[in-house]
Design a protein around this motif. Structure first.
Motif, PDB file in Angstrom:
ATOM      1  N   GLN A 175       0.828  -1.207   0.000  1.00 19.51           N
ATOM      2  CA  GLN A 175       0.000   0.000   0.000  1.00 19.51           C
ATOM      3  C   GLN A 175       0.861   1.256   0.000  1.00 19.51           C
ATOM      4  O   GLN A 175       0.566   2.236  -0.680  1.00 19.51           O
ATOM      5  N   ALA A 203       2.286   1.704  -3.492  1.00 16.35           N
ATOM      6  CA  ALA A 203       1.255   2.229  -4.393  1.00 16.35           C
ATOM      7  C   ALA A 203       1.027   3.716  -4.154  1.00 16.35           C
ATOM      8  O   ALA A 203       0.885   4.501  -5.100  1.00 16.35           O
ATOM      9  N   THR A 204       1.012   4.114  -2.889  1.00 15.20           N
ATOM     10  CA  THR A 204       0.818   5.538  -2.565  1.00 15.20           C
ATOM     11  C   THR A 204       1.978   6.385  -3.082  1.00 15.20           C
ATOM     12  O   THR A 204       1.781   7.453  -3.676  1.00 15.20           O
ATOM     13  N   THR A 261       4.032   5.607  -5.519  1.00 13.24           N
ATOM     14  CA  THR A 261       4.015   5.605  -6.984  1.00 13.24           C
ATOM     15  C   THR A 261       3.024   6.619  -7.517  1.00 13.24           C
ATOM     16  O   THR A 261       3.316   7.378  -8.461  1.00 13.24           O
ATOM     17  N   ARG A 262       1.833   6.650  -6.933  1.00 12.70           N
ATOM     18  CA  ARG A 262       0.826   7.622  -7.362  1.00 12.70           C
ATOM     19  C   ARG A 262       1.293   9.048  -7.088  1.00 12.70           C
ATOM     20  O   ARG A 262       1.104   9.946  -7.920  1.00 12.70           O
ATOM     21  N   SER A 263       1.929   9.253  -5.942  1.00  8.94           N
ATOM     22  CA  SER A 263       2.449  10.580  -5.623  1.00  8.94           C
ATOM     23  C   SER A 263       3.511  11.011  -6.622  1.00  8.94           C
ATOM     24  O   SER A 263       3.565  12.172  -7.046  1.00  8.94           O
ATOM     25  N   ASP A 264       4.370  10.045  -7.032  1.00 13.85           N
ATOM     26  CA  ASP A 264       5.407  10.365  -8.022  1.00 13.85           C
ATOM     27  C   ASP A 264       4.781  10.715  -9.367  1.00 13.85           C
ATOM     28  O   ASP A 264       5.231  11.650 -10.043  1.00 13.85           O
ATOM     29  N   GLN A 265       3.737   9.989  -9.769  1.00 11.97           N
ATOM     30  CA  GLN A 265       3.049  10.298 -11.022  1.00 11.97           C
ATOM     31  C   GLN A 265       2.439  11.698 -10.982  1.00 11.97           C
ATOM     32  O   GLN A 265       2.539  12.462 -11.951  1.00 11.97           O
ATOM     33  N   ILE A 266       1.803  12.023  -9.855  1.00 16.30           N
ATOM     34  CA  ILE A 266       1.196  13.354  -9.722  1.00 16.30           C
ATOM     35  C   ILE A 266       2.279  14.431  -9.785  1.00 16.30           C
ATOM     36  O   ILE A 266       2.107  15.473 -10.440  1.00 16.30           O
ATOM     37  N   SER A 267       3.406  14.178  -9.134  1.00 17.20           N
ATOM     38  CA  SER A 267       4.495  15.161  -9.147  1.00 17.20           C
ATOM     39  C   SER A 267       5.046  15.349 -10.552  1.00 17.20           C
ATOM     40  O   SER A 267       5.328  16.481 -10.981  1.00 17.20           O
ATOM     41  N   GLU A 312       3.415  14.824 -13.423  1.00 13.90           N
ATOM     42  CA  GLU A 312       2.432  15.533 -14.227  1.00 13.90           C
ATOM     43  C   GLU A 312       2.434  17.021 -13.886  1.00 13.90           C
ATOM     44  O   GLU A 312       2.362  17.873 -14.785  1.00 13.90           O
TER      45      GLU A 312
END
Length: 243
Positions: free
Chosen positions: A72, A75-76, A78-84, A86
């Protein structure tokens, strides 16, 4: 001498101990083994399922919980890295747009300083710049910057027309304003200004026509007509068709 006769009951004899045979000993031993086996099984089950720190089942449960928590967390992150990433791309795009706007504004300021500054050279009506942008395969949008600084007290008024020279089917050809506007009675584009003005509109080139040069013709209400020619490559984007 006569012995006295006892009048009380005669004491009963105690039974002797039951003799232990080999068969009885074997039965007792078997019972003891069964009891010990049951006790050992109960102890093993307690060791397996009891909530002790050394319980393998408990350890497996704890490790599964840790793995799920780590998954978990990954996953959190990874999502934070994607948002950063973008957000960073959006910021970079915005910065690039701002840089282009700043460059355009600086160019405008330099133009205004050269045009209206105290040391600026005064000139009559002229075409300062011409730009053409493609709209369709044959359609183009033009923007012409007209200037005059010779007579700052009066406005320059008149009409502007374009003409384009080029080739079609291997022959030289000139398209006048009526051809470009696809109308025999096409009126020129009116202008009226004191210092400068941008005049814009749309023209259409015929299929198979290869443009080479654009001529801008200004017809003021007072004074002589003014013409300025531009190379097609100089007024169109490098990536534009036929540029």
């Amino acid at each position: 001498m006569t012995e006295p006769v006892s009048s009380g009951p005669t004491p009963a004899k105690r039974p002797s101990a039951m003799p232990t045979t080999p068969g009885m000993r074997w039965v007792l031993g078997a019972i003891a083994i069964v009891v010990l086996s049951l006790l050992f099984g109960v102890w093993g089950a307690w060791q397996l399922f009891a909530p002790g720190s050394g319980n393998p089942q408990r350890q497996l449960s704890d490790q599964a919980a840790q793995i799920e928590a780590l998954q978990q967390q990954v996953a959190t992150l990874t999502r934070s890295d994607q948002i950063s990433r973008e957000a960073n791309r959006e910021v970079q795009g915005t910065l690039a747009e701002r840089d282009e706007e700043i460059a355009a504004l600086r160019a405008d300021v330099a133009f205004y300083e050269r045009f209206v500054g105290s040391t600026a050279q005064r000139r009559g009506l002229t075409v300062h710049e011409l730009r053409l942008q493609p709209r369709t395969d044959q359609g183009w949008h033009y923007t012409a910057t007209l200037t005059q600084s010779l007579n700052r007290d009066a406005a320059s008024t008149g009409e502007m027309r374009l003409a384009i020279e080029g080739t079609r089917d291997g022959r030289l050809e000139t398209l006048d304003w009526a051809d470009l506007r696809q109308s025999e009675n096409a009126q020129g584009i009116e202008f009226s200004f004191k210092y400068f003005q941008q005049v814009e509109g749309d023209i259409v080139l015929p299929a198979g026509f290869q443009p080479l040069r654009v001529t801008v013709r200004l017809a003021p209400q007072r004074g002589s007509a003014v013409e300025r020619a531009f190379s097609w490559a100089d007024v169109t984007p490098r990536s534009a068709p036929d540029a």
